[in-house]
Scaffold this motif. Structure first.
Motif, PDB file in Angstrom:
ATOM      1  N   VAL A  25      -6.657   1.856   1.475  1.00  0.00           N
ATOM      2  CA  VAL A  25      -6.125   0.329   2.057  1.00  0.00           C
ATOM      3  C   VAL A  25      -6.991  -0.108   3.153  1.00  0.00           C
ATOM      4  N   ASP A  34      -5.801   6.860  -0.521  1.00  0.00           N
ATOM      5  CA  ASP A  34      -5.460   6.016   0.173  1.00  0.00           C
ATOM      6  C   ASP A  34      -6.343   5.134   0.657  1.00  0.00           C
ATOM      7  N   GLY A  53       0.205  -5.435  -3.189  1.00  0.00           N
ATOM      8  CA  GLY A  53      -0.667  -4.438  -3.415  1.00  0.00           C
ATOM      9  C   GLY A  53      -1.298  -4.029  -4.737  1.00  0.00           C
ATOM     10  N   ALA A 110      -3.990  -2.665  -0.292  1.00  0.00           N
ATOM     11  CA  ALA A 110      -2.757  -3.377  -0.007  1.00  0.00           C
ATOM     12  C   ALA A 110      -3.636  -4.851   0.575  1.00  0.00           C
ATOM     13  N   GLY A 152       0.802  -1.369  -0.018  1.00  0.00           N
ATOM     14  CA  GLY A 152       0.143  -0.061  -0.079  1.00  0.00           C
ATOM     15  C   GLY A 152       0.800   1.553   0.073  1.00  0.00           C
TER      16      GLY A 152
END
Ligand SMILES: *Cc1c(COP(=O)(O)O)cnc(C)c1O
Length: 388
Positions: A179, A177, A211, A200, A73
């Motif tokens: 993740v 992001d 990821g 990820a 990630g």
């Protein structure tokens, strides 16, 4: 015999789903060919990569060729920001939030030291972002806006789709992001304004060290890892085949279990949270109680040293997290909780518990009395120290 492990730290990493292990094993044993090799022993492995790409694409609602497999990630976050900054060298301004994961935060800190201008958007006491503040922050020279979809410490969600539209209206790239969000809440990139999205494997029951980065098909992209022609010449390095196959399987399973995040995992979290709030005095939730992931709770235990509480939980076989990094013996309070306006003292007295579909009600009911007595013990020690 020691007590069985109870793992309530699924935002740190997750257990591999046994079906994921089963799917990846042949690529660690029999099918070790290089996916870029022309002979059939290689191309068969190459096809396994493409199946995995389709499985991940189905989970986030994009085209398979919009996905680049990465090593983490963190790599996805770094790659997206780097690419956005190289797309137009006249744009030297970056907008992000004050509660990002270190993979974004430390990258942006470094950009600031290298002469880029970084705007750190604040959050309110519930951890929420104000879109008007974002509107005011994005400028004609903004290269990229990077905002996490779900916060890893509190689970609080950001309005990513609207934020992406605001960034795009100014000609800036938008990265998220995601993740912690992928596999826990529905994501449909489809026609969204998001240019880049990182995910990820190890947060959704696939292995660590793999990821993917979504790159919108019309976004300008510059590779971060330069090498051979792998990943359509977008990321050099021979692919981590077994882990990518695992990520594909994990994505397929996450899609089939997505509803359970609301119907199974959320009730576990809520039972745990309600148990603590009703049984232990002077406890509060950190973060908005509704705009949040179904699996995460971050709880404040007034007067308790979080690190000490973690040690007592560990002795009982319970894994949780303080959400703070230990550097050279000094415990820094969580930057997420301090950005929400909480004191260092409150941040240090807070713990994160994060659940998955592999947790059970029995585990929740086993941990509640352990936690209750551990908090009582630490508070009793505190009051005797104060008295002395
Ligand atoms: C875990 C996490 C990362 C980092 O992923 P790695 O694969 O460990 O590099 C980035 N962002 C968030 C929100 C995370 O929770």
């Amino acid at each position: 015999m020691s007590a069985p492990l109870i793992y309530f730290d699924n935002n740190a990493t997750t257990a591999l789903d046994p079906a994921v292990v089963e799917a990846m094993l042949p690529y660690l044993t029999s099918f070790y060919g290089n996916p870029s090799s022309a002979y059939s022993f290689g191309s068969r492995v190459g096809r396994a990569l493409e199946t995995a790409r389709e499985q991940v694409a189905a989970l986030v609602g994009c085209e398979p060729d919009e996905l680049i497999f990465t090593g983490s990630g963190s790599e996805g976050n770094n790659t997206a920001l780097n690419s956005a900054l190289l797309a137009d060298r006249d744009r030297r301004h970056v907008v992000t939030s004050s509660v990002e994961h270190s993979a974004t935060k430390n990258f942006c800190d470094r950009l600031a030291r290298r002469g880029f201008e970084v705007t750190w958007l604040p959050v309110d006491s519930a951890g929420l972002l104000d879109l008007d503040e974002l509107r005011a922050a994005v400028r004609d020279d903004t290269a990229v806006v990077s905002l996490m979809w779900a916060n890893n410490e509190t689970g609080v969600l950001f309005p990513v789709e609207e934020a992406a539209r605001i960034a795009r209206a100014k000609g800036a790239h938008f990265h998220t992001d995601a993740v912690q969000a992928v596999g826990k809440i529905p994501i449909a990139l489809g026609d969204s304004a998001v240019h880049f999205l990182s995910l990820a494997g190890h947060k959704l029951h696939a292995p660590k060290g793999v990821g993917a980065l979504y790159v919108h098909r019309r976004a300008r992209f510059t590779p971060f890892v330069i090498g051979g022609g792998q990943e359509n010449a977008r990321r050099g390095g021979t692919e981590n085949v077994a882990s990518i196959v695992a990520l594909g399987k994990a994505a397929e399973l996450a899609a089939t279990h997505l509803r359970e995040e609301q119907t199974v995992v959320r009730p576990l979290r809520d039972r745990f949270e309600q148990g603590i709030l009703s049984q232990i005095s002077d406890t509060e939730i950190n973060g908005d109680p509704t705009e949040r992931l179904p699996n995460t709770t971050n709880l404040f235990f007034r007067g308790v040293e979080g690190e000490a509480l973690l040690v007592l939980l560990d002795k009982a076989g319970v894994c949780a997290s303080a959400g703070s990094a230990c550097t050279a013996g000094s415990i820094h309070p969580s930057h997420v909780l301090t950005a929400m306006g909480f004191s260092a003292e409150r941040a240090r007295a807070s713990l994160r518990f994060s659940f998955s579909r592999f947790n059970t009600i029995e585990e929740v009911d086993r941990v509640l009395p352990i936690l209750t007595s551990a908090v009582a013990k630490l508070r009793a020690m505190l009051s005797s120290t104060v008295a002395a």
